[in-house]
Design a protein around this motif. Structure first.
Motif, PDB file in Angstrom:
ATOM      1  N   LEU A 139      -1.763 -49.508   6.911  1.00  0.00           N
ATOM      2  CA  LEU A 139      -1.801 -49.936   8.306  1.00  0.00           C
ATOM      3  C   LEU A 139      -1.689 -48.741   9.246  1.00  0.00           C
ATOM      4  N   LEU A 140      -0.769 -47.829   8.941  1.00  0.00           N
ATOM      5  CA  LEU A 140      -0.606 -46.661   9.797  1.00  0.00           C
ATOM      6  C   LEU A 140      -1.859 -45.788   9.793  1.00  0.00           C
ATOM      7  N   ALA A 141      -2.476 -45.667   8.626  1.00  0.00           N
ATOM      8  CA  ALA A 141      -3.714 -44.880   8.552  1.00  0.00           C
ATOM      9  C   ALA A 141      -4.809 -45.501   9.400  1.00  0.00           C
ATOM     10  N   ARG A 142      -4.873 -46.827   9.409  1.00  0.00           N
ATOM     11  CA  ARG A 142      -5.910 -47.503  10.191  1.00  0.00           C
ATOM     12  C   ARG A 142      -5.639 -47.399  11.700  1.00  0.00           C
ATOM     13  N   CYS A 143      -4.370 -47.247  12.068  1.00  0.00           N
ATOM     14  CA  CYS A 143      -4.015 -47.117  13.486  1.00  0.00           C
ATOM     15  C   CYS A 143      -4.198 -45.701  14.018  1.00  0.00           C
ATOM     16  N   ALA A 144      -4.390 -44.743  13.122  1.00  0.00           N
ATOM     17  CA  ALA A 144      -4.441 -43.329  13.532  1.00  0.00           C
ATOM     18  C   ALA A 144      -5.508 -43.106  14.600  1.00  0.00           C
ATOM     19  N   GLY A 145      -5.138 -42.369  15.629  1.00  0.00           N
ATOM     20  CA  GLY A 145      -6.085 -42.028  16.684  1.00  0.00           C
ATOM     21  C   GLY A 145      -6.160 -43.019  17.815  1.00  0.00           C
ATOM     22  N   ARG A 146      -5.501 -44.165  17.691  1.00  0.00           N
ATOM     23  CA  ARG A 146      -5.527 -45.155  18.762  1.00  0.00           C
ATOM     24  C   ARG A 146      -4.345 -44.916  19.702  1.00  0.00           C
ATOM     25  N   PRO A 147      -4.551 -45.086  20.999  1.00  0.00           N
ATOM     26  CA  PRO A 147      -3.447 -44.851  21.932  1.00  0.00           C
ATOM     27  C   PRO A 147      -2.371 -45.917  21.793  1.00  0.00           C
ATOM     28  N   PRO A 148      -1.126 -45.595  22.115  1.00  0.00           N
ATOM     29  CA  PRO A 148      -0.048 -46.585  22.013  1.00  0.00           C
ATOM     30  C   PRO A 148      -0.222 -47.710  23.021  1.00  0.00           C
ATOM     31  N   VAL A 149       0.280 -48.882  22.658  1.00  0.00           N
ATOM     32  CA  VAL A 149       0.177 -50.078  23.506  1.00  0.00           C
ATOM     33  C   VAL A 149       1.496 -50.264  24.255  1.00  0.00           C
ATOM     34  N   PRO A 150       1.460 -50.357  25.591  1.00  0.00           N
ATOM     35  CA  PRO A 150       2.693 -50.677  26.326  1.00  0.00           C
ATOM     36  C   PRO A 150       3.226 -52.029  25.875  1.00  0.00           C
ATOM     37  N   THR A 151       4.449 -52.051  25.353  1.00  0.00           N
ATOM     38  CA  THR A 151       4.975 -53.248  24.696  1.00  0.00           C
ATOM     39  C   THR A 151       6.357 -53.588  25.214  1.00  0.00           C
ATOM     40  N   ALA A 152       6.524 -54.836  25.652  1.00  0.00           N
ATOM     41  CA  ALA A 152       7.834 -55.318  26.078  1.00  0.00           C
ATOM     42  C   ALA A 152       8.606 -55.778  24.843  1.00  0.00           C
ATOM     43  N   VAL A 153       9.701 -55.094  24.565  1.00  0.00           N
ATOM     44  CA  VAL A 153      10.535 -55.413  23.402  1.00  0.00           C
ATOM     45  C   VAL A 153      11.684 -56.289  23.890  1.00  0.00           C
ATOM     46  N   ALA A 154      11.688 -57.544  23.479  1.00  0.00           N
ATOM     47  CA  ALA A 154      12.637 -58.524  24.003  1.00  0.00           C
ATOM     48  C   ALA A 154      13.960 -58.487  23.253  1.00  0.00           C
ATOM     49  N   HIS A 155      15.002 -58.050  23.943  1.00  0.00           N
ATOM     50  CA  HIS A 155      16.374 -58.130  23.455  1.00  0.00           C
ATOM     51  C   HIS A 155      16.609 -57.327  22.168  1.00  0.00           C
ATOM     52  N   PRO A 156      16.329 -56.022  22.182  1.00  0.00           N
ATOM     53  CA  PRO A 156      16.602 -55.201  20.992  1.00  0.00           C
ATOM     54  C   PRO A 156      18.068 -54.768  20.965  1.00  0.00           C
ATOM     55  N   CYS A 157      18.934 -55.725  20.663  1.00  0.00           N
ATOM     56  CA  CYS A 157      20.368 -55.503  20.813  1.00  0.00           C
ATOM     57  C   CYS A 157      21.100 -55.324  19.493  1.00  0.00           C
ATOM     58  N   ASP A 158      20.355 -55.066  18.414  1.00  0.00           N
ATOM     59  CA  ASP A 158      20.999 -54.643  17.174  1.00  0.00           C
ATOM     60  C   ASP A 158      20.275 -53.398  16.661  1.00  0.00           C
ATOM     61  N   ALA A 159      20.890 -52.725  15.705  1.00  0.00           N
ATOM     62  CA  ALA A 159      20.380 -51.423  15.277  1.00  0.00           C
ATOM     63  C   ALA A 159      18.980 -51.521  14.672  1.00  0.00           C
ATOM     64  N   GLU A 160      18.722 -52.538  13.849  1.00  0.00           N
ATOM     65  CA  GLU A 160      17.438 -52.601  13.154  1.00  0.00           C
ATOM     66  C   GLU A 160      16.282 -52.899  14.103  1.00  0.00           C
ATOM     67  N   SER A 161      16.468 -53.843  15.026  1.00  0.00           N
ATOM     68  CA  SER A 161      15.373 -54.146  15.948  1.00  0.00           C
ATOM     69  C   SER A 161      15.112 -52.969  16.880  1.00  0.00           C
ATOM     70  N   LEU A 162      16.151 -52.285  17.300  1.00  0.00           N
ATOM     71  CA  LEU A 162      15.969 -51.112  18.158  1.00  0.00           C
ATOM     72  C   LEU A 162      15.323 -49.968  17.381  1.00  0.00           C
ATOM     73  N   ARG A 163      15.795 -49.757  16.151  1.00  0.00           N
ATOM     74  CA  ARG A 163      15.215 -48.688  15.325  1.00  0.00           C
ATOM     75  C   ARG A 163      13.745 -48.962  15.036  1.00  0.00           C
ATOM     76  N   GLY A 164      13.386 -50.224  14.804  1.00  0.00           N
ATOM     77  CA  GLY A 164      11.995 -50.564  14.555  1.00  0.00           C
ATOM     78  C   GLY A 164      11.112 -50.236  15.735  1.00  0.00           C
ATOM     79  N   ALA A 165      11.578 -50.543  16.947  1.00  0.00           N
ATOM     80  CA  ALA A 165      10.795 -50.232  18.142  1.00  0.00           C
ATOM     81  C   ALA A 165      10.641 -48.726  18.324  1.00  0.00           C
ATOM     82  N   LEU A 166      11.721 -47.984  18.085  1.00  0.00           N
ATOM     83  CA  LEU A 166      11.647 -46.529  18.241  1.00  0.00           C
ATOM     84  C   LEU A 166      10.788 -45.885  17.161  1.00  0.00           C
ATOM     85  N   LEU A 167      10.848 -46.450  15.934  1.00  0.00           N
ATOM     86  CA  LEU A 167       9.963 -45.957  14.873  1.00  0.00           C
ATOM     87  C   LEU A 167       8.500 -46.166  15.243  1.00  0.00           C
ATOM     88  N   ALA A 168       8.209 -47.343  15.788  1.00  0.00           N
ATOM     89  CA  ALA A 168       6.838 -47.637  16.203  1.00  0.00           C
ATOM     90  C   ALA A 168       6.386 -46.674  17.292  1.00  0.00           C
TER      91      ALA A 168
END
Length: 428
Positions: A139-168
């Motif tokens: 999936l990451l290889a297929r996304c290569a070269g595409r610009p990032p999408v402005p994304t509203a992350v709803a309620h990232p109030c635990d470590a895993e959901s926040l880490r996932g958004a930052l990893l993305a």
């Protein structure tokens, strides 16, 4: 590459049930009348183990020297192993490779040389697929070269959901706008740097869902990502008529599963939104899944319509729906895929099971998409694959004006990263 990272003797293996759908370009080789062609499939399996697991993603294949001493037929169970030999050149990994039948008889043996991977590998003792190695890398290889999408992350109030958004964000998939109680977001961010990201403060999870959706409605965001709130909170806000995110198509959810013993990703739908879909709803669920498969690069996905049996009977509504949906595909009402059903689960994913029951089908045993009769069967199937079968998963909602990455609150950051990759692909 150093001896401390991959010392001589480091070994990895995977047991694989070879299916006719194995790596689409090689599918015709397995079970071929020409033994020389059939054993090439073993080399393909071996190469995939090297590039995805040991040494791992980011390495380059420099040289292979394999000898073929056996044959490979459709349905065979094989054990694939790779073992690190003593290195001679810096940055190069030498591996002894073997593909054997379950009884130990050899199919392929030989050596391979690869450059060191770009990612440091962790524990190699878990089963192949317990982390989204194959799926996430693809999936990451297929996304290569595409610009990032402005994304509203709803309620990232635990470590895993926040880490996932930052990893993305770090992989260039999204530009996150973090929507939620600021104090809780910052408390969850222990060890994470939030300085580069916008935070839109809200008092609670309901408000987080509403504000995240409003950001999309106002054009500030082009996608949604679920954080640590309940699914019905975010879906309720997204489906509200005043939000303006609904389309004429039924909204549905797709799990994409990387199951250890299946040769490619499985799209499972619907396991999160539609409780007991009728015929028209299932038609849209299928159309959404086909669009997702196309975004993932599957040109003509095979769609299996699941039931408990393979025959049409008035006693099971799911078999009647399956028959009608297949006829809809015949008449051009559903396009872009091959449909077949009703099919029991075993016949959908196992060529051997389909043959045993005399099913002749272009879909049976080779499914890319599994359409479940209802939310209960779909949800249980997806979670069984994840918790008992070691499958990695990603989740996405389709049918809205924008894509929504939607995972379980118990999913780890890698699942959220894979979901963000799906979001990026669907966003175009």
């Amino acid at each position: 590459m150093t001896a401390t990272l991959f010392p001589a003797g480091t070994r990895d293996s995977v047991t694989h049930l070879v299916l006719a759908s194995e790596l689409a370009p090689v599918a015709a080789l397995i079970g071929s009348d020409d033994p020389a062609l059939a054993v090439r499939a073993a080399a393909t399996l071996m190469t995939r183990l090297l590039l995805t697991r040991l040494p791992g993603p980011g390495c380059r294949l420099l040289r292979e020297d394999f000898s073929f001493t056996g044959t490979l037929a459709e349905g065979d169970e094989v054990v694939i192993t790779a073992e690190v030999e003593a290195p001679s050149n810096p940055g190069v990994v030498h591996l002894y490779c073997a593909v054997r039948h379950a009884d130990g008889s050899p199919i392929l043996t030989g050596f391979a040389e690869l450059s060191e991977p770009t990612e440091r590998r962790g524990d190699l003792t878990g089963p192949f697929g317990t982390q989204p190695r194959r799926m996430l890398a693809a999936l990451l290889a297929r996304c290569a070269g595409r610009p990032p999408v402005p994304t509203a992350v709803a309620h990232p109030c635990d470590a895993e959901s926040l880490r996932g958004a930052l990893l993305a964000a770090s992989h260039g998939l999204i530009t996150p706008i973090l929507v939620g109680p600021e104090a809780r977001i910052r408390a969850a961010a222990e060890g994470m740097d939030l300085s580069a990201f916008e935070i839109v403060a809200t008092p609670h999870s309901h408000a987080s869902a509403e504000v995240a959706v409003r950001l999309v409605s106002e054009g500030r965001a082009a996608a949604l990502m679920k954080g640590s709130l309940h699914t019905d909170e975010l879906m309720g806000a997204a489906l509200a008529r005043e939000a303006g995110l609904r389309t004429e198509r039924r909204v549905s959810h797709c799990f994409v599963m990387d199951a250890p013993l299946y040769p490619r990703p499985l799209i499972i739908t619907d396991a999160a939104i539609n409780i007991d879909p009728d015929l028209d709803a299932k038609a849209d669920i299928i159309r959404n899944a086909i669009a997702l498969a196309a975004a993932m690069g599957v040109e003509l996905p095979r769609v299996a319509l699941l039931s408990a049996v393979e025959t049409v009977t008035a006693k099971m509504v799911s078999t009647l729906h399956a028959a009608a949906l297949c006829k809809m595909a015949d008449r051009g009402q559903i396009t872009g895929a091959l449909l077949d059903g009703p099919l029991a689960f075993d016949n959908a994913v196992s060529v051997a099971a389909a043959k045993a029951k005399g099913i002749v089908s272009a879909v049976a045993g080779r499914a890319d998409v599994l359409v479940c009769p209802d939310i209960e069967s779909g949800n249980m199937l997806a979670k069984q694959l994840a918790l008992l079968g070691g499958a990695a998963s990603a989740g996405i909602v389709l049918g809205l004006r924008v894509p929504m990455a939607l995972t379980s609150r118990s999913d780890d950051a890698n699942s959220r990263l894979a979901s963000a990759a799906l979001l990026r692909l669907v966003a175009g």
